[in-house]
Design a protein around this motif. Structure first.
Motif, mmCIF file in Angstrom:
data_model
loop_
_atom_site.group_PDB
_atom_site.id
_atom_site.type_symbol
_atom_site.label_atom_id
_atom_site.label_comp_id
_atom_site.label_asym_id
_atom_site.label_seq_id
_atom_site.Cartn_x
_atom_site.Cartn_y
_atom_site.Cartn_z
ATOM 1 N N ASP A 1 -6.182 4.651 -0.153
ATOM 2 C CA ASP A 1 -6.438 3.293 -0.405
ATOM 3 C C ASP A 1 -5.591 2.657 -1.761
ATOM 4 O O ASP A 1 -5.477 1.555 -1.913
ATOM 5 C CB ASP A 1 -7.904 2.975 -0.458
ATOM 6 C CG ASP A 1 -8.608 3.313 0.865
ATOM 7 O OD1 ASP A 1 -7.719 3.041 1.923
ATOM 8 O OD2 ASP A 1 -9.578 3.347 0.889
ATOM 9 N N SER B 1 0.812 -1.225 -0.106
ATOM 10 C CA SER B 1 0.036 0.130 0.206
ATOM 11 C C SER B 1 0.845 1.169 0.124
ATOM 12 O O SER B 1 2.056 1.205 0.007
ATOM 13 C CB SER B 1 -0.888 -0.072 1.231
ATOM 14 O OG SER B 1 -0.195 0.263 2.438
ATOM 15 N N MET C 1 -2.555 1.559 -4.283
ATOM 16 C CA MET C 1 -1.371 0.607 -4.052
ATOM 17 C C MET C 1 -0.282 1.379 -4.755
ATOM 18 O O MET C 1 -0.314 1.798 -5.795
ATOM 19 C CB MET C 1 -1.812 -0.781 -4.441
ATOM 20 C CG MET C 1 -3.003 -1.427 -4.060
ATOM 21 S SD MET C 1 -2.838 -1.552 -2.102
ATOM 22 C CE MET C 1 -1.550 -2.850 -1.839
#
Length: 441
Positions: free
Chosen positions: A414, A83, A416
């Protein structure tokens, strides 16, 4: 969006004509016959300083992240997902696309910098691909494996096969490993046997493990279910161009020429100067979407393919078409802040986020257009996008780049930083390209 202020001092053009095949210690072997000129940035006083900025980015920010934070010391290879905040998903599947891009990046890094740490990382990627992605029974590369290296999708997506060729060739250039070149050649022959459309030209998208045509022909969540796509053809062309540098096969040359013809005749929309994206078997257009990142990336990859063929007539043809495409992308897709918008339709913008990879391709593509035309608007655009990247996408605290920002330049928490599609290829390649184009290492 259509005009930008010049907030840097323009240096005189350095019109050094570079021709022939670049060779030597790096082994990159590019046929670079376009101008090398200065990309002058604020606070820097010479082309050398500009080149050093790209060198610092790749050596201090991009490559260390992949060496230090992505290696799986338990299961081997590299993690499939990390992440923005650095949280590792240790059990995420691993894609051939990501792993081949890691292999390409560190093979290229070793050629450029000749440092052992890059060679060791390339060897790790090569070993993992050979052990887990290569199909010993049918040939070619699987689409994905799980975190323990067990196959989760044995399909042969031509997009991934192309990156297999691209990266295996680069590893051969870095190491002289003949096995990697043979795998590239074998994959080329498999693609020609099973994927090439002998009636209409080009390549079908997807196959089962045994190379029978697949019904599941989408390679991304947003991609249409179509028999042929611009994106796959662009990266097949890119892969074959790299293969032709080290293997001057008549068949590879024939296919590069064929794909250039397909782009000129079917994929490039001569009315609006953008790529068509999706097609049926006979190249009937199935979508009017516009992808600005692919447009600008395609301008320099098409010219590079023509360069490798050493075909002056084709180069001039591609140059003219590419400059029109670069101009359309600049006028329609580049925001005043220098960020390149993601997607549009004939009705207007549809996705205004600024993703990492179109920004990287914009720097190279606009600068390539400047080299081919001498038009300052393209050099200015390349600079503005590079400035946008530095201010909005590079993660100077934890390394690498963020995946995207909104048009308001807000991050998505959120997102990646590492995923099946988010790798080190676009941004590291931008740095390598600009270092070379500026005539510096």
């Amino acid at each position: 969006m259509k005009r930008h202020q010049l907030f840097y001092v323009i240096l005189p053009l350095c019109t050094i004509l570079i021709s022939g095949v670049n060779s030597g210690k790096t082994g990159h072997n590019k046929n670079r016959d376009i101008q090398s000129a200065a990309l002058h940035m604020p606070g820097q006083t010479s082309p050398d300083e500009s080149a050093k900025a790209f060198r610092r980015e790749v050596k201090k920010n991009i490559l260390p992240y992949w060496i230090m934070k992505t290696k799986d010391t338990v299961n081997g290879g590299f993690y499939g997902a990390i992440s923005n905040k650095g949280k590792v998903n240790e059990q995420a599947d691993r894609s051939m696309v990501l792993n081949s891009r890691i292999l390409w990046t560190f093979s290229r890094a070793y050629q450029v910098f000749q440092e052992e740490k890059y060679l060791l990382t390339a060897k790790r990627a090569y070993r993992y691909i050979n052990e887990h992605f290569w199909d010993d029974a049918y040939g070619g590369f699987y689409w994905s494996v799980d975190y323990q290296g067990k196959v989760t999708d044995p399909g042969k997506q031509i997009y991934a096969e192309a990156f297999g060729i691209y990266s295996m060739v680069e590893y051969y250039k870095a190491t002289g490993n003949k096995e990697s070149l043979e795998k590239a050649k074998k994959t080329f022959r498999l693609m020609e046997k099973h994927s090439h459309d002998d009636e209409h030209g080009g390549y079908f998208e997807a196959f089962e493990r045994d190379w029978t045509l697949s019904d599941d022909i989408r390679i991304g969540g947003k991609q249409m279910k179509t028999l042929k796509s611009m994106n796959t053809h662009l990266h097949v062309l890119e892969a074959y161009t790299n293969l032709y540098r080290v293997w001057r096969s008549d068949e590879v040359e024939k296919r590069i020429r064929e794909m250039n013809d397909i782009f000129l005749e079917h994929i490039i929309n001569r009315e609006n100067h953008h790529f068509h994206l999706y097609f049926n078997e006979e190249y009937e257009v199935l979508s009017e979407e516009i992808s600005y990142g692919h447009d600008i990336e395609g301008t320099w990859l098409l010219y590079e393919a023509a360069e490798v063929l050493r075909d002056d007539k084709l180069k001039e043809q591609i140059r003219k078409v590419g400059l029109r495409m670069a101009g359309a992308t600049l006028e329609e897709g580049l925001d005043p802040d220098g960020g390149l918008i993601y997607e549009a339709s004939p009705e207007g913008l549809t996705d205004t986020d600024k993703h990492w990879w179109p920004q990287a391709e914009a720097v190279v593509g606009f600068y390539n257009a400047y080299q081919l035309s001498g038009e300052e608007k393209f050099r200015e655009a390349a600079f503005k996008t590079w400035k946008f990247i530095q201010e909005n996408l590079t993660d100077q605290q934890d390394g690498e780049w963020f995946r995207r920002v909104s048009r308001k330049r807000e991050h998505y928490p959120d997102d990646m930083k590492v995923s099946a599609w988010k790798g080190p290829y676009h941004n590291s390649r931008m740095c390598f390209e600009m270092m070379e184009r500026l005539g510096r290492r």
